[in-house]
Design a protein around this motif. Structure first.
Motif, short mmCIF file in Angstrom:
data_model
loop_
_atom_site.label_atom_id
_atom_site.label_comp_id
_atom_site.label_asym_id
_atom_site.label_seq_id
_atom_site.Cartn_x
_atom_site.Cartn_y
_atom_site.Cartn_z
N SER A 44 -18.02 55.41 22.91
CA SER A 44 -17.83 54.98 24.30
C SER A 44 -18.00 56.14 25.26
CB SER A 44 -16.43 54.37 24.48
OG SER A 44 -15.43 55.36 24.33
N ALA A 45 -18.35 55.81 26.51
CA ALA A 45 -18.55 56.84 27.53
C ALA A 45 -17.25 57.60 27.79
CB ALA A 45 -19.05 56.21 28.82
N ASN A 46 -16.14 56.88 27.84
CA ASN A 46 -14.86 57.55 28.09
C ASN A 46 -14.51 58.55 27.00
OD1 ASN A 46 -14.31 56.26 30.52
ND2 ASN A 46 -13.20 54.56 29.56
N ASN A 47 -14.84 58.20 25.76
CA ASN A 47 -14.54 59.12 24.66
C ASN A 47 -15.43 60.35 24.73
OD1 ASN A 47 -13.05 59.69 22.14
ND2 ASN A 47 -15.07 59.59 21.22
N HIS A 48 -16.68 60.19 25.18
CA HIS A 48 -17.55 61.35 25.33
C HIS A 48 -17.01 62.30 26.40
CE1 HIS A 48 -20.37 59.05 22.89
NE2 HIS A 48 -21.11 60.14 22.79
N LEU A 49 -16.46 61.74 27.49
CA LEU A 49 -15.86 62.59 28.52
C LEU A 49 -14.63 63.30 27.97
CD1 LEU A 49 -16.10 60.26 31.67
CD2 LEU A 49 -17.58 62.18 31.05
N SER A 50 -13.86 62.59 27.16
CA SER A 50 -12.69 63.19 26.54
C SER A 50 -13.10 64.32 25.60
CB SER A 50 -11.89 62.13 25.78
OG SER A 50 -10.77 62.70 25.14
N LEU A 51 -14.19 64.12 24.85
CA LEU A 51 -14.70 65.17 23.96
C LEU A 51 -15.06 66.43 24.73
CD1 LEU A 51 -17.00 63.13 21.54
CD2 LEU A 51 -15.06 64.57 20.85
N LEU A 52 -15.70 66.25 25.89
CA LEU A 52 -16.10 67.40 26.69
C LEU A 52 -14.87 68.14 27.24
CD1 LEU A 52 -19.16 65.97 28.66
CD2 LEU A 52 -19.19 67.74 26.89
N ARG A 53 -13.86 67.38 27.69
CA ARG A 53 -12.64 68.02 28.20
C ARG A 53 -11.93 68.79 27.09
NH1 ARG A 53 -12.10 62.88 30.81
NH2 ARG A 53 -12.56 63.04 33.05
N ASP A 54 -11.83 68.18 25.92
CA ASP A 54 -11.17 68.86 24.80
C ASP A 54 -11.95 70.10 24.37
OD1 ASP A 54 -9.22 66.90 24.83
OD2 ASP A 54 -10.09 65.75 23.18
N ALA A 55 -13.27 69.98 24.37
CA ALA A 55 -14.10 71.13 24.00
C ALA A 55 -13.91 72.28 25.00
CB ALA A 55 -15.57 70.73 23.94
N ALA A 56 -13.83 71.94 26.29
CA ALA A 56 -13.65 72.96 27.31
C ALA A 56 -12.33 73.70 27.13
CB ALA A 56 -13.72 72.33 28.70
N SER A 57 -11.27 72.98 26.75
CA SER A 57 -9.97 73.61 26.56
C SER A 57 -10.02 74.69 25.48
CB SER A 57 -8.92 72.56 26.17
OG SER A 57 -8.76 71.61 27.21
N ILE A 58 -10.85 74.46 24.46
CA ILE A 58 -10.98 75.44 23.37
C ILE A 58 -12.00 76.51 23.74
CG2 ILE A 58 -11.62 75.76 20.95
CD1 ILE A 58 -10.80 72.84 20.47
N ALA A 59 -13.14 76.10 24.29
CA ALA A 59 -14.27 77.00 24.46
C ALA A 59 -14.02 78.10 25.48
CB ALA A 59 -15.51 76.20 24.86
N ILE A 60 -13.35 77.78 26.58
CA ILE A 60 -13.16 78.77 27.64
C ILE A 60 -12.41 79.99 27.09
CG2 ILE A 60 -11.94 79.21 29.81
CD1 ILE A 60 -12.74 76.34 30.63
N ALA A 61 -11.39 79.74 26.28
CA ALA A 61 -10.69 80.86 25.64
C ALA A 61 -11.52 81.45 24.51
CB ALA A 61 -9.33 80.39 25.11
N ALA A 62 -12.32 80.62 23.84
CA ALA A 62 -13.09 81.08 22.67
C ALA A 62 -14.17 82.08 23.04
CB ALA A 62 -13.70 79.89 21.94
N TRP A 63 -14.73 81.99 24.26
CA TRP A 63 -15.78 82.95 24.63
C TRP A 63 -15.24 84.38 24.54
CZ3 TRP A 63 -18.64 79.45 23.61
CH2 TRP A 63 -18.91 78.30 24.35
N ALA A 64 -14.06 84.61 25.11
CA ALA A 64 -13.49 85.96 25.08
C ALA A 64 -13.04 86.34 23.67
CB ALA A 64 -12.32 86.04 26.05
N VAL A 65 -12.48 85.39 22.93
CA VAL A 65 -12.02 85.69 21.58
C VAL A 65 -13.21 86.03 20.68
CG1 VAL A 65 -10.86 84.74 19.53
CG2 VAL A 65 -9.91 84.35 21.80
#
Length: 329
Positions: A44-65
């Protein structure tokens, strides 16, 4: 070492990285279509948006790590750092501090805490695991102490609403994630600072002899990690509409898992932002799919642990195979 041997090493390294990334893409396709075919609501479209939000929560910190691990260090304080800066931001907004200086103050707090951990490593020889583990405990305790384990609410804020909403049909946090991905990719690959990080991770003593200020590099990468964790805290505060000491619990494990799955060597000296991005999506897809399938949350922790151990083992085996191919050992 001859020029031919050096070129061979570089060529093989690039080839190996490409193979690693291709393997992750194959895994992502298998996970995506597997969950898509067997899990209601996954496509579903809503789940894809949720996937992107969840990915952002991890990735933003992961770039520096990623930079930290490439430099041969580790940061386990990410989760409590996100929560603590989120709580600080919420308290400031609750006290009617303007949103712009409040966000800048939260980022400064994250940067200062990261600088403290980096200084312990760079100037006092405290292992980065010990320094950030101490920070993990202190920040977690302080967050719960100051909030009594209750959410810190604040008045509605138009700017935070924009950060929590979508832009051009894409979550704002995902746009921030991709912009930062481009910046960190450029810095790590095309700048002297990025090359210095790889050199420090490969051999800190040799890097020092070559004129690289190893102590400064170590402080800077931890400062960057603190700022990125604080930024993740700001976006999470906007998304939740409150500051919460319990938020981002276990985020540090997801971040480290994503970086290691992406092919960054825990021994330092090797890694890429593209690999980390693919690792982030692997972690996010697995977590999202397990939730939608109603898998017990405790068993999800088991799956996460197995993934981390398997990724580290694969990383070690790939490194040994690579050294065997290069040196004929």
């Amino acid at each position: 070492m001859s020029a031919t041997t050096t070129n061979h090493r570089r060529g093989f390294r690039l080839f190996a990285l490409d193979i690693n990334e291709i393997g992750l893409i194959v895994i992502l396709l298998v996970l995506y279509f597997g969950f898509g075919a067997t899990t209601n609501g996954f496509l579903s479209a809503n789940n894809h948006l949720s996937l992107l939000r969840d990915a952002a929560s991890i990735a933003i910190a992961a770039w520096a790590v990623t930079l930290i691990i490439i430099a041969g260090e580790i940061d386990v304080s990410v989760g409590p750092m996100v929560a603590f800066t989120s709580v600080c931001l919420a308290f400031m907004l609750k006290a009617d501090v303007n949103v712009a200086p409040a966000i800048l103050a939260a980022l400064a707090i994250g940067g200062a805490l990261g600088t403290f951990a980096g200084s312990l490593r760079a100037y006092f020889g405290v292992p980065s695991f010990v320094a950030t583990l101490g920070l993990w405990s202190a920040l977690r305790g302080m967050s719960f102490f100051t909030t009594n384990a209750l959410p810190v609410t604040f008045p509605d804020n138009a700017f935070l609403d924009i950060l929590a909403d979508n832009m051009f049909g894409i979550p704002s946090s995902a746009i921030v994630m991709l912009v930062l991905f481009a910046i960190f990719s450029f810095v790590s690959q095309k700048t002297a600072y990025g090359r210095s990080i790889f050199a420090v991770g490969g051999n800190a003593n040799a890097a020092e002899l070559c004129g690289i200020n190893v102590a400064r590099i170590r402080v800077l990468i931890f400062t960057t990690s603190g700022v990125m964790a604080a930024l993740a805290g700001v976006l999470l505060t906007a998304r939740l509409g409150s500051g919460n000491a319990g938020t981002a619990s276990g985020l540090e494990f997801d971040v480290i898992a994503a970086v290691v799955i992406g092919g960054t060597a825990l021994s330092g000296g090797r890694g890429s932002m593209l690999g980390t991005l693919l690792g982030v999506f692997v972690i996010t897809l697995i977590g999202n799919g397990l939730v939608l399938r109603g898998i017990n949350p405790f068993f999800q922790e088991v799956v996460r642990g197995v993934i981390i151990v398997a990724a580290v083992l694969a990383n070690i085996l790939v490194t040994r195979y690579r050294e065997h191919r290069i040196f004929g050992a």
